[in-house]
Design an enzyme around this catalytic site. Structure first.
Site, mmCIF file in Angstrom:
data_model
loop_
_atom_site.group_PDB
_atom_site.id
_atom_site.type_symbol
_atom_site.label_atom_id
_atom_site.label_comp_id
_atom_site.label_asym_id
_atom_site.label_seq_id
_atom_site.Cartn_x
_atom_site.Cartn_y
_atom_site.Cartn_z
ATOM 1 N N CYS A 115 28.199 88.501 47.777
ATOM 2 C CA CYS A 115 26.841 88.247 48.258
ATOM 3 C C CYS A 115 26.822 88.059 49.767
ATOM 4 O O CYS A 115 27.188 88.972 50.499
ATOM 5 C CB CYS A 115 26.143 87.135 47.493
ATOM 6 N N ARG A 116 26.387 86.874 50.246
ATOM 7 C CA ARG A 116 26.088 86.765 51.683
ATOM 8 C C ARG A 116 27.284 86.373 52.534
ATOM 9 O O ARG A 116 27.256 86.545 53.750
ATOM 10 C CB ARG A 116 24.962 85.754 51.892
#
Lengths: 216, 216
Positions: free
Chosen positions: A178-179
């Site tokens: 993800c981030r």
DNA sequence: CAAGTATTCAATAGATATATTGAATACTTG
DNA sequence: CAAGTATTCAATATATCTATTGAATACTTG
């Protein structure tokens, strides 16, 4: 300018930059903006901040050359000022996670709680993608995927995870990302899918780290 | 630990580290300690800080895993905690000097005032040392030179400059360096020696940058 | 141009950071 | 153990940072 004045000017300026970075909410904003530009509303939605407060934090970041703003219609879109800053920020994160015992411990416990201890590094991912048939899964919201994603990744936002679940083969190894290292979406994906019997690991880093690494 | 709690813990910890760095005097202390360990008294002598104030700043740095302390007799010697931090710190400096217009301008003006605009980079220095007969001059105090210096350098502390001046050949190119990009000793050396007709330039970086670069 | 929306501004109270002061501690040396 | 020295501690006043509140601005759309 005397030597003392010069040094004071340099250290004051440097301290100003670091002061702008020394607030947890502003750091979270930087993580969000590392995924692509976002309006103030976009920031408010993904943090616990109020509108006015988010706006003020964004202005601190803007006044210190960390983010830039672009106006379109009623919206003001903020983004990270340049890749050099993003690279510096990632160096800070990497240092903190590797060298500050308390943070290392917190991160490891979080990963253990989600069966995500055996994270894959970006280097490992690269060789895996060359040699094996792995499913690389981007679990961020769809619009972040659209702003940019790791080459070859499939977009599976967390809110669509359960409905898309059936279409994944249990034979294929899955890597979720993800981030960045602090993003919990990948951890949740690992927990959910491994409970369902899938072979899944998380990427240690996230999209912004991949982007900086592949700039050349 | 819930996702929100985890993120808060990570960002709080990260902000704490950056807060410890966000003070001009602490940054100056870091520059001094980058040259080698120093007692509290050593820090007091090279800054404008009082004893108690320096001690308190050092403790902030210690409590945040930036410096470490070693006790010997009555003295407490502080030093940078590890090379990873030093490398991170140098990344911050490099970013600030290259990307923050105000700091870049201040640095350039300082160099212009001292005829030191044509600074040599570490990369250039390396090829120069291989191909030419240059005199590499370490203008820091003698005890900093003793803690460590660039291979092949000659120690010429600023207070001994005038007395040693006669022994340098005006035909040989001189490169002066000191503590880092903010150190004014090298600038002063350039101004003084170029007024005397010597061919002298400063190194853009300093000893700590060379040390990190040559770690392998 | 009126209404609606996104963002920013201004004022303020509470929290945190900092420098200063004088005293306390810890260690060494005679 | 007494005297001296390096460092740290504790208390405090001032300055700075932060979140909150309510209002103001700027822009779009009907």
């Amino acid at each position: 300018m005397k030597g003392r004045e010069f040094k004071d000017a340099m250290y004051d300026g440097l301290a100003k930059l670091l002061k702008a970075l020394s607030n947890p909410y502003r750091l979270e904003i930087i993580e969000m903006l590392s995924q692509g530009e976002k309006s103030v509303e976009g920031i408010v939605q993904t943090t616990t901040l109020t509108f006015a407060n988010a706006s003020q934090h964004l202005q601190v970041l803007k006044n210190n050359n960390i983010v830039k703003a672009r106006k379109e219609k009623q919206y003001v879109f903020y983004s990270i000022i340049n890749d050099e800053f993003l690279s510096l920020y990632q160096h800070v994160i990497k240092y903190a996670v590797q060298e500050i015992a308390e943070l290392e411990k917190t991160l490891n416990r979080q990963r253990e709680d989600n069966n995500a201890s055996n994270a894959v590094s970006l280097d490992e991912l690269e060789t895996m993608l060359q040699n094996k048939d792995v499913l690389l899964m981007d679990v961020r919201p769809a619009f972040e995927f659209e702003f940019g994603h790791i080459t070859g990744a499939m977009s599976v936002p967390m809110n669509e995870m359960m409905s898309k679940l059936k279409s994944f083969s249990k034979d294929k190894e899955i890597i979720a990302y993800c981030r960045g290292p602090f993003c919990v979406l990948a951890d949740e994906a690992v927990r959910i899918l491994s409970e369902q019997g899938y072979s899944i690991r998380r990427l240690d880093e996230g999209y912004p780290e991949w982007k900086i690494k592949n700039l050349n």
